[in-house]
Design an enzyme around this catalytic site. Structure first.
Site, PDB file in Angstrom:
ATOM      1  N   SER A   1       0.837  -1.205   0.000  1.00  0.00           N
ATOM      2  CA  SER A   1       0.000   0.000   0.000  1.00  0.00           C
ATOM      3  C   SER A   1       0.864   1.243   0.000  1.00  0.00           C
ATOM      4  O   SER A   1       1.871   1.317   0.696  1.00  0.00           O
ATOM      5  CB  SER A   1      -0.905   0.030   1.230  1.00  0.00           C
ATOM      6  OG  SER A   1      -1.777  -1.063   1.220  1.00  0.00           O
TER       7      SER A   1
ATOM      8  N   ASN B   1      -6.974   0.109   0.251  1.00  0.00           N
ATOM      9  CA  ASN B   1      -6.754  -0.422   1.589  1.00  0.00           C
ATOM     10  C   ASN B   1      -7.324   0.567   2.585  1.00  0.00           C
ATOM     11  O   ASN B   1      -6.713   1.583   2.894  1.00  0.00           O
ATOM     12  CB  ASN B   1      -5.256  -0.623   1.806  1.00  0.00           C
ATOM     13  CG  ASN B   1      -4.935  -1.036   3.228  1.00  0.00           C
ATOM     14  OD1 ASN B   1      -5.824  -1.290   4.032  1.00  0.00           O
ATOM     15  ND2 ASN B   1      -3.656  -1.102   3.544  1.00  0.00           N
TER      16      ASN B   1
ATOM     17  N   CYS C   1      -6.726   1.789   7.405  1.00  0.00           N
ATOM     18  CA  CYS C   1      -5.852   2.691   8.140  1.00  0.00           C
ATOM     19  C   CYS C   1      -6.722   3.628   8.982  1.00  0.00           C
ATOM     20  O   CYS C   1      -7.868   3.881   8.659  1.00  0.00           O
ATOM     21  CB  CYS C   1      -4.960   3.459   7.179  1.00  0.00           C
ATOM     22  SG  CYS C   1      -5.653   3.588   5.520  1.00  0.00           S
TER      23      CYS C   1
ATOM     24  N   ILE D   1      -9.836 -11.129   3.349  1.00  0.00           N
ATOM     25  CA  ILE D   1      -9.839 -10.065   4.335  1.00  0.00           C
ATOM     26  C   ILE D   1      -8.425  -9.519   4.572  1.00  0.00           C
ATOM     27  O   ILE D   1      -7.442 -10.161   4.236  1.00  0.00           O
ATOM     28  CB  ILE D   1     -10.374 -10.579   5.709  1.00  0.00           C
ATOM     29  CG1 ILE D   1      -9.553 -11.761   6.200  1.00  0.00           C
ATOM     30  CG2 ILE D   1     -11.829 -10.912   5.640  1.00  0.00           C
ATOM     31  CD1 ILE D   1      -9.910 -12.319   7.572  1.00  0.00           C
TER      32      ILE D   1
ATOM     33  N   THR E   1      -5.932  -8.116   7.825  1.00  0.00           N
ATOM     34  CA  THR E   1      -5.590  -8.817   9.069  1.00  0.00           C
ATOM     35  C   THR E   1      -6.577  -8.545  10.211  1.00  0.00           C
ATOM     36  O   THR E   1      -7.284  -7.540  10.211  1.00  0.00           O
ATOM     37  CB  THR E   1      -4.181  -8.403   9.528  1.00  0.00           C
ATOM     38  OG1 THR E   1      -4.136  -6.981   9.597  1.00  0.00           O
ATOM     39  CG2 THR E   1      -3.135  -8.874   8.555  1.00  0.00           C
TER      40      THR E   1
ATOM     41  N   GLY F   1      -6.454 -14.756   3.137  1.00  0.00           N
ATOM     42  CA  GLY F   1      -6.307 -15.017   4.572  1.00  0.00           C
ATOM     43  C   GLY F   1      -5.932 -16.458   4.850  1.00  0.00           C
ATOM     44  O   GLY F   1      -6.780 -17.332   4.812  1.00  0.00           O
ATOM     45  N   GLY F   2      -4.663 -16.688   5.084  1.00  0.00           N
ATOM     46  CA  GLY F   2      -4.253 -18.012   5.540  1.00  0.00           C
ATOM     47  C   GLY F   2      -4.147 -19.067   4.469  1.00  0.00           C
ATOM     48  O   GLY F   2      -4.132 -20.261   4.779  1.00  0.00           O
TER      49      GLY F   2
ATOM     50  N   GLY G   1      -0.626 -14.183   0.996  1.00  0.00           N
ATOM     51  CA  GLY G   1       0.273 -13.249   1.678  1.00  0.00           C
ATOM     52  C   GLY G   1       1.277 -14.004   2.517  1.00  0.00           C
ATOM     53  O   GLY G   1       2.335 -14.410   2.037  1.00  0.00           O
ATOM     54  N   SER G   2       0.926 -14.217   3.764  1.00  0.00           N
ATOM     55  CA  SER G   2       1.835 -14.874   4.702  1.00  0.00           C
ATOM     56  C   SER G   2       2.347 -16.209   4.195  1.00  0.00           C
ATOM     57  O   SER G   2       3.424 -16.647   4.589  1.00  0.00           O
ATOM     58  CB  SER G   2       1.135 -15.105   6.045  1.00  0.00           C
ATOM     59  OG  SER G   2       0.551 -13.919   6.507  1.00  0.00           O
TER      60      SER G   2
HETATM   61  C1  FMN Z   1       3.978  -8.080   6.634  1.00  0.00           C
HETATM   62  C2  FMN Z   1       2.618  -7.777   6.106  1.00  0.00           C
HETATM   63  C3  FMN Z   1       2.384  -6.555   5.509  1.00  0.00           C
HETATM   64  C4  FMN Z   1       1.129  -6.233   5.001  1.00  0.00           C
HETATM   65  N1  FMN Z   1       0.914  -5.029   4.410  1.00  0.00           N
HETATM   66  C5  FMN Z   1      -0.297  -4.760   3.848  1.00  0.00           C
HETATM   67  C6  FMN Z   1      -0.528  -3.542   3.154  1.00  0.00           C
HETATM   68  O1  FMN Z   1       0.335  -2.715   3.015  1.00  0.00           O
HETATM   69  N2  FMN Z   1      -1.765  -3.322   2.638  1.00  0.00           N
HETATM   70  C7  FMN Z   1      -2.779  -4.234   2.748  1.00  0.00           C
HETATM   71  O2  FMN Z   1      -3.873  -3.997   2.251  1.00  0.00           O
HETATM   72  N3  FMN Z   1      -2.587  -5.406   3.402  1.00  0.00           N
HETATM   73  C8  FMN Z   1      -1.365  -5.669   3.951  1.00  0.00           C
HETATM   74  N4  FMN Z   1      -1.181  -6.871   4.598  1.00  0.00           N
HETATM   75  C9  FMN Z   1      -2.288  -7.812   4.705  1.00  0.00           C
HETATM   76  C10 FMN Z   1      -2.209  -8.886   3.633  1.00  0.00           C
HETATM   77  O3  FMN Z   1      -2.310  -8.313   2.352  1.00  0.00           O
HETATM   78  C11 FMN Z   1      -3.344  -9.895   3.808  1.00  0.00           C
HETATM   79  O4  FMN Z   1      -4.594  -9.248   3.689  1.00  0.00           O
HETATM   80  C12 FMN Z   1      -3.297 -10.574   5.144  1.00  0.00           C
HETATM   81  O5  FMN Z   1      -1.979 -10.818   5.514  1.00  0.00           O
HETATM   82  C13 FMN Z   1      -4.082 -11.892   5.159  1.00  0.00           C
HETATM   83  O6  FMN Z   1      -3.620 -12.784   4.208  1.00  0.00           O
HETATM   84  P1  FMN Z   1      -2.524 -13.925   4.507  1.00  0.00           P
HETATM   85  O7  FMN Z   1      -3.045 -14.720   5.680  1.00  0.00           O
HETATM   86  O8  FMN Z   1      -2.430 -14.723   3.263  1.00  0.00           O
HETATM   87  O9  FMN Z   1      -1.274 -13.213   4.864  1.00  0.00           O
HETATM   88  C14 FMN Z   1       0.086  -7.172   5.109  1.00  0.00           C
HETATM   89  C15 FMN Z   1       0.324  -8.415   5.717  1.00  0.00           C
HETATM   90  C16 FMN Z   1       1.572  -8.733   6.211  1.00  0.00           C
HETATM   91  C17 FMN Z   1       1.787 -10.068   6.859  1.00  0.00           C
END
Ligand code: FMN
Ligand code: FAD
Ligand code: FAD
Ligand code: FMN
Ligand code: FES
Ligand code: FES
Lengths: 294, 251, 294, 251
Positions: free
Chosen positions: C43, C118, C121, C182, C184, C234-235, C256-257
C-alpha cells in the site's frame, strides 16, 4: 498466592472453566470445580433447545469450530441439575436469550454465585446481529439483571464487533461487575471433498489457539478503558498463554477448548503460573496489566 | 478426514458394514464420528481397523444402509480409550449390534477367548461365519438358533470365576443386568464394559456425553469403563439427549 | 483452464500476491508476476512513511503478526519504481490514505491495471476507527476513485467490523469492481519474559493459518449478498485452502503470509487446483460458490 | 525466543560480543533478529554458534554495548542461507565488523584457509588472538599494524587464482570494489559474498530486503550470494531504507 477477588467473588486461583465446555451436567462441573478457581455453566435459556444437528463441533487447524446452537434443557431443568453442585469453587451460571428473557432466568438459580450474560446469540427482532453488538442494549440488559440479583454479573463479550471497548463500556454503565473477553470468532470451514461447509449450521465460532492473539488484544484494549475487571478467554493452553492474558490486564482467565488437551490443563496452568511468579519474584497483582506499564 | 467407502457388506437386512481402504491407527473399542452426507454426524465403533458396522435405528443409520460403494464420508477420530488387552482367560459378551466393536476385539485378542453373543432372532446374527470359528455360545431370545434366552440367562449359568477379564458391549438394559450380576459375583473389577451416550464433539469438550456421578466423558475416559465405575452410575437408570435433558430408561 | 475474469481484468490463474508481501520493490513484484495470476503492491500513500520501528513482523503460533505501519516511499517515488514492471500479470496498486488522499493517488500509476483500496488505516478525524468500518465512507471513496479511473477498483475489507457485508455493500454501491476479503485481524502478542507486547506498535494484524476460517466465513457471507466478485485472502497455504475460498465464493485468491513457505507457493497452489479440477471433473466456475449450492 | 546474555566481551571500545548459553542450530553466515529492550529489533550475524558481535553505529547497537550480563533479549532466527563449505583452498576476506560472521566461518571451515582482514586502525581489530593463530594477513588503512592499505590493495597483489572458493563480508563499498576485481580476474563464480539490506521480517514476506534486479530476498535467498548474482545488482549502487526509499551510496 494465586487468590483473586473479582467484585465480591473470591477465586482460589485465576483459572475458570469457560461456558459450554463440560458444562452440561453438574457432575462434570463438580469434577472441574475441584481444581479450577471457578466454573461457568453451559449457557441456559428459558425454553429447552436441542441445538443444531451434528456436526456441531469440529477440530480445525489451530483450533475448534463449533455451532452447538445453545442446546440446553431449559433453565428450570438445568436448575434441578445444579442442585447437586459441590460448591468447591464459585459457580457462575451463563444466561442467554432476549433482553426480556435473560433477567427472568436469574431467579431459577439460587445456587449460583454469579451470572455470566452470553449476549452472542442472535438478536430477536434485528435479524442476524447479536445482542452483544449494541452497547445500549448491553447496558439495559445489565441494569435489568442487576435489579434481580445482588450477585456479581459478568458480560461475555463478542469479538465480532467493530469496537469491543464500546460494548464493554455499555456493560460497565449497566452495572456489570466484570466483562469476559472473548467469545468465539464467526468462522467457517469448508470441506473441499464434499464441497460444503462442515458444520450443519455452516457458520460457527472459532476458538482455541488461533484466536489467542485476538483475545489478548481485546483484553488489552478493555483494560485500558474499563474500571471493572476483565476476565480473559480464548486459546489458553499453557501457563504462558494465561500469563499473557494477565499481563494484558485480565484478573482471571477462562479455559475452554484447552480442555481438549485434558482436564488436567487447569492444574498445569495453575502450577505454571505459580512457578513463573516465584521465578520472577512477582505477585499476581504485579502481573495483572503489566504489559501496560512496560 | 474424508474417505471413500471401498466395500459395502450387508450383514443382515438392517445392518451394514462399510469398509475403507485405510487402516485407522486404533485399538478395538474406539469409535469414529461419521458425517453422513445430508444427515447427521454420529459416533460409530470400529468393527475392524478399517470398517464400521451400523444398525439402522433412525434417520442417519438408515441412510448409511443405502450409501453406495465409492461414496465419500467425513470421518473424525478414532476417539475414546478402547479396550485393554490382558493375559489369561477372557470372556467377550455381546448383545445385538454391540457385537460390532467386539468383533474387532476378538480379532485383536486372538486367543484364550470365549464369546457369548445374544440377539432376538437368528436373522440378527452378524459376523456369523467369522465368529463361529471361535469358541462362541450363540443365543437367541426366541430360540431360533443356539441357546434360547437372554445373554444374562446364559451368563448366570456359567462359571464366570474362571475368567481373568470380561469384555461387554450391548444394549444398556443388558449392561444394567450384567452389572448387577457381576456385582453379585464380585467380579466387577475384572470387567471392561463399553457404553454409549449422546455425543457432539467426541473430543471431550462439549460435555454432552458425561455420565453421573463422576462426570466422566464417554468420548474420552470411555467408551470402555471398568464395571466398578459404572455400577453406581447413571448407566441403566437414565441418559441425556442433545439438549442435556434426562430421559429415564423404560425397562 | 484456470483463467479468471474479474471485471475487465483477465488473470491467467486465480492466485494473486497479497498487498504488503514482497511488494516494496518492482523486482520482487516482477519475480512473483512470472507465476501468479496477478500482483498487488505494498500500500502506498501520498507522503513517504517510515512505518513503525522494528519489531514490525513476527511469527506467532499459527500465523504472523505485523504492524509495519504502511511504510512506503510515497506514491511519487513508488510510481518511478513501478515503471520497470515486467507486465507478466496484471498489476494492482494498493492505495491508502484519507478519503481525500486516496483518489489523488490514482493518477500517479499509469502502469497499474487496477487499484486496491486499503481502507484499514486509521480514519483521520474519528480517532482509532478505520475508514473501512463506515459503509458510507467506503461508498464515497469508491465513487471518488471511480471518477479518476476507468480501471477496475477493489476494496480490501477489514474483518474487524460487526458486519462485513454492510461494508461490502457500500463498496458495491460506490461502483467497486470487486472486494478483497480479508485484511488482518487486530491482535496482540505479549512476551511473558519481557512483560510487554512484542510489536513496537503493541497492536498489530494477525494473518496466516489462524485467520483462514474467519476469512472463509467473510467470503461466504459477502458472496451471498454482493453481485460484484469477491477475492479471498487469509491463511492460504495449500491448494486445499485456495479451493475452500473458491467454494465459499471467491473468484480469485490472494496469498500473503503463505510466501513464508517459499515463493513457489503460487506454483504449488496453481498445480493443486488444476489436479483437483481434473480429479473431480469440474471447471473453475463449478467450484466458485459451490458451498452455497451444496 | 527470549534468552539471557551469559557472557559479554568488549572486543574494542565500540564492539561487543554477547554470548548466550545456547547453541543456535546454524551455519556461519546466518543471522538472527535481535530485539533490544527499549530499542529496535535488528539483524545481526552469528559470530559463533552461541554469540553475536556488534559494532555501535547507532541507537540500538550503542545500547547493545551497554547491555549487562544476565539481560534478556528477544531473538528470532537463525535466518538466511549461510555460507556453504567447499573442498580445497579457501580465502576469507573481511572488512571491519564484517569479520563477525567470518570468525564463525573460519572456526567452521577449520583448514586450508587464508584470511585477509582489513580495518582502519589497529584498535579496530577484533578476535585478534584467535585469528592470529590462523594464516592471516592483517591490514590497516593507516599502517598502524600489518600491511598498510585497503583490503583491495592486498587482494590485487595476491594470486587469487589459487583459491577454490573466496568468502567475503565487509562494508558495501569494499564489496563493490571486490566485485569489480573478481570480475576482472574472472573468479566471480567461485565466491560467496555476504551482504546487508534493511530488514523487517527476516522471514521473506515483507519484501524490504529485496535486491534489484532479481528481487532476491537477502533474508531468505541471502545474505550470502554468489558473486555473479551480485555483480550487476544494486549492490554498491544504492540501497533502501525502511520505507523502501532508495539511497545512492556515496563513495
Ligand atoms: C507483513 C505484512 C504486511 C502487510 N501489508 C499490507 C498492506 O500494506 N496493505 C494491505 O492492504 N494489506 C497488507 N497486509 C495484509 C495482507 O495483504 C493480507 O490481507 C493478510 O496478511 C491476510 O492474508 P494472509 O493470511 O495470506 O497473509 C500485510 C500483511 C503482512 C503479513
Ligand atoms: C461410542 C459409541 C459407539 C457406537 N457404535 C455404534 C456401532 O458400532 N454401530 C451402531 O450401529 N451404532 C453405534 N452407536 C450408536 C449410534 O451412534 C446411533 O445408533 C446413531 O447415532 C443413531 O442415529 P440415527 O440418526 O440413525 O437415529 P436417531 O433417531 O437420531 O437416534 C436414535 C438413538 O440413537 C442415539 N443417538 C442419536 N444421535 C446420537 C449421537 N450423536 N450420539 C450418540 N447417540 C446418538 C440416541 O440414543 C437416539 O435416541 C454408537 C454410539 C456411541 C456413543
Ligand atoms: C544480514 C545482516 C547481518 C548483520 N550482521 C551484523 C553483525 O554481525 N554485526 C553488526 O554490528 N552489524 C550487523 N549488521 C548491521 C546491523 O543490523 C546494523 O548495524 C544495525 O541495524 C544498526 O542499527 P542502529 O539502531 O544501531 O543504527 P541506526 O542508526 O538505526 O542505523 C544505522 C544503519 O544501520 C542499518 N540498519 C538499521 N536498521 C536496520 C535493519 N533493521 N536492517 C538492516 N540494516 C539496518 C542502516 O543501514 C542504517 O543506516 C547486519 C545486518 C544485516 C542485514
Ligand atoms: C463447544 C463449545 C461450546 C461453547 N458454548 C458456549 C456457550 O454456551 N456460551 C458461551 O458463552 N460460550 C460458549 N463457548 C465459547 C467459550 O466459552 C469460549 O468463549 C471460547 O471457546 C474461547 O475460548 P477457548 O479458546 O478457550 O475455547 C463455547 C465454545 C465451544 C468450543
Ligand atoms: S462428546 Fe463432547 S465431551 Fe464427549
Ligand atoms: S526482511 Fe522481510 S523479506 Fe527480507
Amino acid at each position: 498466592m494465586l487468590e483473586v477477588r473479582i467484585g465480591d467473588m473470591v477465586l482460589e486461583n485465576p483459572t475458570v472453566l469457560a461456558s459450554g465446555i463440560m458444562g452440561t451436567t453438574v457432575s462434570s462441573l463438580n469434577r472441574i470445580a475441584r481444581v479450577a478457581g471457578g466454573v461457568v455453566t453451559k449457557s441456559v435459556t428459558s425454553e429447552p433447545r436441542e441445538g443444531f444437528k451434528n456436526p456441531t463441533v469440529v477440530n480445525v487447524n489451530c483450533g475448534i469450530l463449533n455451532a452447538v446452537g445453545l442446546s440446553n434443557p431449559s433453565a428450570k431443568l438445568f436448575a434441578q441439575e445444579l442442585e447437586r453442585y459441590n460448591g468447591e469453587a464459585p459457580l457462575i451460571v451463563s444466561l442467554a436469550g432476549s433482553e426480556e428473557e435473560i433477567p427472568e432466568l436469574v431467579s431459577f438459580f439460587p445456587m449460583a454465585q454469579g451470572f455470566e450474560l452470553n449476549l452472542s446469540c442472535p438478536h430477536v427482532g434485528s435479524m442476524g446481529a447479536e445482542l452483544g453488538s449494541d452497547p445500549e442494549l448491553v447496558e439495559n440488559i445489565c441494569r435489568r439483571v442487576k435489579k434481580r440479583t445482588s450477585k456479581p454479573i459478568f458480560v461475555k463479550l463478542s469479538p465480532n464487533v467493530t469496537d469491543i471497548v464500546e460494548i464493554g463500556r455499555g456493560a460497565e454503565r449497566g452495572g456489570a461487575d466484570g466483562v469476559v473477553a472473548i467469545n468465539t470468532l464467526r468462522a467457517m470451514v469448508i470441506d473441499v471433498e464434499a464441497g460444503k461447509p462442515i458444520l450443519s449450521n455452516r457458520i460457527g465460532g472459532l476458538s482455541g489457539k488461533a484466536i489467542k492473539p485476538v483475545a489478548v488484544r481485546c483484553v488489552y484494549e478493555l483494560f485500558e478503558t474499563l474500571k471493572i475487571p476483565v476476565i480473559g478467554c480464548g486459546g489458553i493452553i499453557t501457563w504462558r498463554d494465561a500469563v499473557e492474558f494477565l499481563m494484558a490486564g485480565a484478573s482471571a482467565v477462562q479455559i475452554g477448548s484447552g480442555v481438549f488437551y485434558g482436564t488436567s490443563i487447569f492444574k498445569s496452568v495453575i502450577e505454571g503460573i505459580k512457578d513463573f511468579l516465584v521465578r520472577k519474584n512477582l505477585s499476581l497483582e504485579d502481573v495483572i496489566g503489566m504489559a501496560h506499564r512496560n | 478426514m474424508y474417505i471413500r467407502i471401498a466395500e459395502k457388506v450387508m450383514e443382515n437386512p438392517e445392518t451394514v458394514t462399510l469398509y475403507f481402504s485405510y487402516e485407522f491407527p486404533s485399538v478395538p473399542g474406539q469409535f469414529v464420528m461419521v458425517d453422513v452426507p445430508g444427515k447427521e454426524e454420529i459416533p460409530v465403533s470400529l468393527s475392524s481397523e478399517s470398517s464400521i458396522t451400523v444398525k439402522a435405528v433412525g434417520d442417519t443409520t438408515q441412510k448409511m444402509l443405502n450409501l453406495g460403494k465409492g461414496t465419500i464420508v467425513g470421518i473424525r477420530g478414532p476417539y475414546g480409550n478402547g479396550f485393554k488387552a490382558v493375559e489369561g482367560n477372557k470372556l467377550v459378551v455381546g448383545g445385538g449390534i454391540g457385537i460390532a466393536p467386539l468383533r474387532y476385539l476378538v480379532r485383536w485378542l486372538e486367543r484364550d477367548i470365549d464369546v457369548v453373543y445374544g440377539v432376538k432372532t437368528v436373522k440378527e446374527f452378524i459376523f456369523f461365519e467369522e465368529l463361529r470359528a471361535k469358541n462362541v455360545v450363540f443365543i437367541t431370545e426366541n430360540g431360533s438358533f443356539g441357546e434360547k434366552g437372554t445373554v444374562i440367562d446364559i451368563l448366570e449359568s456359567m462359571d464366570l470365576g474362571k475368567y481373568d477379564q470380561i469384555y461387554v458391549c450391548g444394549p444398556e438394559m443388558m449392561i444394567a443386568s450384567i452389572l448387577n450380576l457381576f456385582e453379585r459375583e464380585k467380579i466387577l473389577p475384572l470387567t471392561q464394559i463399553s457404553v454409549e451416550r449422546y455425543m457432539k464433539c467426541g473430543i471431550g469438550i462439549c460435555g454432552s456425553c458425561c455420565i453421573d456421578p463422576f462426570g466422566l466423558r464417554v468420548c474420552v475416559e470411555g467408551p470402555v469403563f471398568n464395571g466398578e465405575i459404572l455400577k453406581n452410575s447413571e448407566i441403566g437408570k437414565y441418559h441425556r439427549n442433545g439438549s442435556g435433558r434426562k430421559y429415564v430408561w423404560k425397562n
